[in-house]
Design an enzyme around this catalytic site. Structure first.
Site, PDB file in Angstrom:
ATOM      1  N   PRO A  87      93.930  15.430   9.869  1.00 41.72           N
ATOM      2  CA  PRO A  87      94.943  14.121  10.315  1.00 41.72           C
ATOM      3  C   PRO A  87      96.077  14.748  11.305  1.00 41.72           C
ATOM      4  O   PRO A  87      96.891  13.939  11.784  1.00 41.72           O
ATOM      5  CB  PRO A  87      95.690  13.898   8.877  1.00 41.72           C
ATOM      6  CG  PRO A  87      95.320  14.851   7.628  1.00 41.72           C
ATOM      7  CD  PRO A  87      93.991  15.552   8.495  1.00 41.72           C
ATOM      8  N   GLU A 114      93.617  19.863   0.527  1.00 40.18           N
ATOM      9  CA  GLU A 114      94.646  20.139   1.407  1.00 40.18           C
ATOM     10  C   GLU A 114      94.431  20.457   2.812  1.00 40.18           C
ATOM     11  O   GLU A 114      95.214  20.552   3.671  1.00 40.18           O
ATOM     12  CB  GLU A 114      96.231  20.777   0.901  1.00 40.18           C
ATOM     13  CG  GLU A 114      96.504  20.355  -0.326  1.00 40.18           C
ATOM     14  CD  GLU A 114      96.929  18.825  -0.279  1.00 40.18           C
ATOM     15  OE1 GLU A 114      96.384  17.925  -1.207  1.00 40.18           O
ATOM     16  OE2 GLU A 114      97.729  18.389   0.488  1.00 40.18           O
ATOM     17  N   ARG A 156      75.564   7.250  20.050  1.00 44.97           N
ATOM     18  CA  ARG A 156      74.976   6.168  20.612  1.00 44.97           C
ATOM     19  C   ARG A 156      75.004   6.291  21.916  1.00 44.97           C
ATOM     20  O   ARG A 156      74.421   5.318  22.720  1.00 44.97           O
ATOM     21  CB  ARG A 156      75.880   4.983  19.996  1.00 44.97           C
ATOM     22  CG  ARG A 156      77.220   5.025  20.455  1.00 44.97           C
ATOM     23  CD  ARG A 156      78.070   3.827  19.849  1.00 44.97           C
ATOM     24  NE  ARG A 156      77.685   2.677  20.415  1.00 44.97           N
ATOM     25  CZ  ARG A 156      78.121   2.218  21.735  1.00 44.97           C
ATOM     26  NH1 ARG A 156      79.047   3.153  22.459  1.00 44.97           N
ATOM     27  NH2 ARG A 156      77.868   1.134  22.309  1.00 44.97           N
ATOM     28  N   ASP A 171      80.899  -0.067  27.894  1.00 47.12           N
ATOM     29  CA  ASP A 171      81.996   0.265  26.545  1.00 47.12           C
ATOM     30  C   ASP A 171      83.373  -0.188  26.806  1.00 47.12           C
ATOM     31  O   ASP A 171      83.967   0.226  27.887  1.00 47.12           O
ATOM     32  CB  ASP A 171      81.767   1.436  25.941  1.00 47.12           C
ATOM     33  CG  ASP A 171      80.830   1.741  24.993  1.00 47.12           C
ATOM     34  OD1 ASP A 171      80.479   2.706  24.728  1.00 47.12           O
ATOM     35  OD2 ASP A 171      80.254   0.476  24.593  1.00 47.12           O
TER      36      ASP A 171
HETATM   37  C1  JD8 Z   1      90.039  16.302   7.206  1.00 44.12           C
HETATM   38  C2  JD8 Z   1      91.268  17.190   4.057  1.00 44.12           C
HETATM   39  C3  JD8 Z   1      92.741  15.585   3.021  1.00 44.12           C
HETATM   40  C4  JD8 Z   1      94.708  15.669   4.381  1.00 44.12           C
HETATM   41  C5  JD8 Z   1      96.371  15.838   2.179  1.00 44.12           C
HETATM   42  C6  JD8 Z   1      94.779  13.963   1.867  1.00 44.12           C
HETATM   43  C7  JD8 Z   1      90.671  12.737  10.205  1.00 44.12           C
HETATM   44  N1  JD8 Z   1      92.131  10.274  10.520  1.00 44.12           N
HETATM   45  C8  JD8 Z   1      91.983  10.947   9.128  1.00 44.12           C
HETATM   46  N2  JD8 Z   1      92.890  10.788   8.105  1.00 44.12           N
HETATM   47  N3  JD8 Z   1      92.581  12.078   7.288  1.00 44.12           N
HETATM   48  C9  JD8 Z   1      91.855  12.644   7.928  1.00 44.12           C
HETATM   49  C10 JD8 Z   1      91.301  14.237   7.175  1.00 44.12           C
HETATM   50  C11 JD8 Z   1      91.892  14.433   5.960  1.00 44.12           C
HETATM   51  C12 JD8 Z   1      91.581  15.303   5.269  1.00 44.12           C
HETATM   52  C13 JD8 Z   1      90.730  16.608   5.894  1.00 44.12           C
HETATM   53  C14 JD8 Z   1      90.496  14.922   7.979  1.00 44.12           C
HETATM   54  C15 JD8 Z   1      90.561  17.618   4.917  1.00 44.12           C
HETATM   55  N4  JD8 Z   1      91.742  16.026   3.976  1.00 44.12           N
HETATM   56  C16 JD8 Z   1      94.140  16.013   3.103  1.00 44.12           C
HETATM   57  C17 JD8 Z   1      96.084  16.267   4.488  1.00 44.12           C
HETATM   58  C18 JD8 Z   1      97.182  15.484   3.223  1.00 44.12           C
HETATM   59  N5  JD8 Z   1      95.110  15.502   2.210  1.00 44.12           N
HETATM   60  C19 JD8 Z   1      91.446  12.299   9.140  1.00 44.12           C
HETATM   61  N6  JD8 Z   1      89.866  13.217  10.949  1.00 44.12           N
END
Ligand code: JD8
Length: 283
Positions: A87, A114, A156, A171
């Site tokens: 994220p 995490e 794709r 696209d």
């Molecule tokens: C990788 C662990 C969960 C995130 C604590 C919830 C992408 N657009 C996106 N939203 N969330 C992700 C994502 C979440 C992930 C991981 C991607 C690995 N988590 C964690 C930080 C807070 N938990 C993502 N691309």
């Protein structure tokens, strides 16, 4: 193209066996490898997580299994691009998908908990390109869903994967030179001509391809103005820095898009609440 995926939920990727991507894999156009991270654990509990240094909620993924997995899947001398969804990553866009579609070997690392110990990416960067990317501003529980999204967006674009009907060249969002570059898609219709008292726009049955193309562009402009004002702003931002000698790729792209707005486009956008001056600049 070869795509390897490292995850603690390998079954999450069963969907890769279906639809056009599944057929491309059957044909051998794409080679997929889905790997269980626990393969590279050596303790009785196959543990992949541990408490965070410095305290705080949740658990962090241990570096050792990741290091061994990457050593095994990307031996030195065999280049690959490592993609780690997070994220906190840079936005994954159509442009990123186009870039990844040019790669010969992509390795996706799916974090959970995490996230992954930060030294894994830092160490990998000593021998390969590593991207930490996000698919959007919402929080998922892990990287697996993001990897499915990215694989669909990339595959794709590969030759022979999509039927020609849905050619990726026009696209939305894509840097494609298609008529809809920089706009979202307009509405689509099929038979019956009248459904529950609702008629298909007559112009679409007129056979007048010029009028149909104009109608579709107007509809896409209106929909973009309504749903994606950020894209209209990008469209309308025009040359901006291009006043300088050599515009950067983004400015050149903006300039190209802005120059694509004809008088009728400006009128449609103005009627949709985006009055644009002659230079394409939003008032
Ligand atoms: C990788 C662990 C969960 C995130 C604590 C919830 C992408 N657009 C996106 N939203 N969330 C992700 C994502 C979440 C992930 C991981 C991607 C690995 N988590 C964690 C930080 C807070 N938990 C993502 N691309």
């Amino acid at each position: 193209m070869r795509i390897d995926i490292i995850t603690i939920f390998p079954e999450y990727f069963a969907p890769l066996g279906v639809s056009l991507i599944g057929k491309a894999a059957e044909r051998g156009d794409i080679q997929f490898g889905v790997h269980d991270l626990r393969t590279w654990t050596h303790d009785a509990h196959h543990s992949v997580d541990d408490a965070p240094f410095g305290g705080g909620p949740g658990m962090v993924m241990r570096p050792e299994p990741w290091g061994e997995a990457l050593d095994a899947l990307i031996p030195s001398g065999r280049p690959a691009r490592l993609v780690l969804p997070s994220p906190a990553g840079v936005p994954f866009t159509q442009e990123t998908a186009t870039e990844y579609a040019r790669e010969s070997h992509l390795v996706f690392g799916c974090g959970r908990y995490e996230g992954i110990d930060a030294r894994v990416a830092a160490h990998a960067r000593t021998r390969m390109p590593v991207d930490e990317v996000t698919i959007g501003d919402y929080v998922l529980a892990g990287g697996e869903p993001a990897v499915l999204v990215m694989i669909e967006a990339v595959c794709r674009l590969l030759p022979g994967v999509m039927g020609n009907a849905d050619s990726a060249s026009d696209d939305s969002f894509g840097g494609g030179a298609g008529p809809m570059a920089g706009l979202v898609e307009g509405p689509a219709y099929t038979r019956p001509r009248v459904w529950r008292g609702r008629e298909v726009p007559p112009v679409l049955l007129s056979g007048d391809h010029g009028a149909i193309a104009r109608w579709r562009r107007d509809a896409a402009l209106r929909r973009t103005a309504a749903n994606r004002p950020d894209l209209v702003a990008r469209l309308a931002s025009g040359p901006g820095e291009t006043a300088t000698a050599r515009p950067g790729p983004a400015a050149a792209e903006r300039m190209r898009l802005a120059t694509q707005l004809d008088e009728r486009d400006r009128q449609v956008l103005s009627d949709a609440g985006f009055p644009l001056s002659g230079q394409g600049m939003a008032h």
